[in-house]
Design an enzyme around this catalytic site. Structure first.
Site, PDB file in Angstrom:
ATOM      1  N   HIS A  32      54.743   4.102  11.975  1.00  0.00           N
ATOM      2  CA  HIS A  32      54.591   5.545  11.812  1.00  0.00           C
ATOM      3  C   HIS A  32      54.035   5.814  10.421  1.00  0.00           C
ATOM      4  O   HIS A  32      54.514   5.271   9.424  1.00  0.00           O
ATOM      5  CB  HIS A  32      55.943   6.229  11.987  1.00  0.00           C
ATOM      6  N   CYS A  77      59.017  12.630  14.887  1.00  0.00           N
ATOM      7  CA  CYS A  77      58.022  11.602  14.571  1.00  0.00           C
ATOM      8  C   CYS A  77      58.146  10.359  15.452  1.00  0.00           C
ATOM      9  O   CYS A  77      57.199   9.589  15.572  1.00  0.00           O
ATOM     10  CB  CYS A  77      58.117  11.203  13.098  1.00  0.00           C
ATOM     11  N   ASN A 132      50.976  12.624   7.456  1.00  0.00           N
ATOM     12  CA  ASN A 132      51.982  12.408   8.495  1.00  0.00           C
ATOM     13  C   ASN A 132      51.718  13.382   9.635  1.00  0.00           C
ATOM     14  O   ASN A 132      51.920  14.585   9.492  1.00  0.00           O
ATOM     15  CB  ASN A 132      53.379  12.630   7.909  1.00  0.00           C
TER      16      ASN A 132
END
Length: 324
Positions: free
Chosen positions: A251, A113, A281
């Protein structure tokens, strides 16, 4: 001196969205349960013809158009992904070919990520050192391919998508914070936490793709501290106070993590860009997707001070401070 400036942005999403109610039809969950714990209302899922490469190509083309450039103007492509089309070659070279680029070079970065933050920092270093003049930095993922769709603790969280930026070297008169471009960047990793967030397969071990596994509570506990430390380090490196920040682009993992991080940093939620409700996500695509959204809807404007951050498996984490 040279500073790296984002000249254009772009994004791409699969055609199909998947709502919480639709997920509740095949795993024991509900819309209210997912929203309360994650803030996610829907995510996009790639069909069999949509891949990390195809989504990356689409996002890159939009970024080039917004930058008023063509692929001939690009020297390098850096792709952040944990879900490449093939084990090798790098998906970046497939994107390079699809865009009609036969010069320069292209490669992948895998930092889960945090991938886009790592890729953007790498691109910044290449520009400042003279290796390249313009770089396409892309985050593209198809995490739906590595999800266990029977595991409600993970399958509700992730989605597919891509985001891209054109990074360009520009000469500035002095190293002052008022000049546009990347002001500071900080990257970190610690392999002691590998078993907190990982995929339980790979070509060198199980010889299978495997599925994503996560200890959610542990990830949350570490994420807030790691994210805020990286952001504070970025502010310190640039000699800028957090009170001067215009926009925080985190994020998009989980709304609770975003809110807790903003609170610890003393950043008002009206300065925080949130797209996790619509995208879920999307791993390395998350930050450029959120950034593109905020630029296209007019929130982020020229001269704004913008902080990007991410944290992912490994653990890896980092932050980048930009004067837009």
């Amino acid at each position: 001196m040279i500073r790296s400036v984002i000249r254009g942005v772009g994004s791409a999403l699969p055609k199909k969205s998947l709502s919480n109610d639709e997920i509740a039809k095949f795993v024991e969950t509900s819309d209210s349960w997912i929203v309360q714990r994650t803030g996610i209302r829907q995510r996009y899922i790639a069909n069999e013809n949509e891949t990390t490469v195809s989504l990356g190509v689409e996002a890159a083309r939009v970024a080039l158009i917004n930058a008023n450039l063509t692929i001939k103007d690009i020297d390098c492509i850096i792709l952040a992904t944990s879900t490449p089309n093939h084990t090798f070659p790098a998906s970046a070279v497939e994107i390079q070919h699809a865009l009609g680029m036969s010069h320069g070079f292209a490669f992948d970065i895998q930092a889960v990520c945090s991938g886009f933050i790592f890729a953007l920092t790498t691109g910044d270093a290449y520009l400042r050192s003279g290796v390249a003049k313009r770089i396409l930095v892309i985050g593209s993922e198809t995490f739906s391919r590595i999800l266990d769709w029977k595991d409600r603790t993970t399958c509700v969280l992730f989605g597919d998508g891509a985001g891209a930026v054109v990074l360009e070297a520009q000469e500035i008169q002095s190293d002052v914070a008022l000049e546009c471009g990347i002001l500071s960047a900080k990257l970190y990793s610690n392999g002691a936490y590998v078993n907190k967030l990982y995929v339980d397969g790979g070509p060198s071990t199980t010889q299978t793709t495997g599925y994503l596994r996560m200890e959610g509570r542990e990830v949350f506990k570490y994420a807030v501290c790691m994210i805020t430390d990286a952001v504070d380090d970025c502010f310190a490196a640039a000699g800028i106070n957090s009170s001067q920040l215009d926009w925080f682009v985190p994020h998009q993992a989980n709304k609770r993590i975003i809110e807790a991080s903003a609170k610890k940093l003393g950043i008002s939620m009206d300065k925080v860009i949130i797209t996790v409700d619509q995208h879920g996500n999307t791993s390395a695509a998350s930050v450029p997707l959120a950034l593109t959204t905020a630029i296209c809807d007019g929130r982020i404007k020229k001269g704004d001070l913008v902080m990007l951050e991410a944290m992912g498996g490994g653990f890896t984490w980092g932050a980048i401070l930009i004067r837009w």
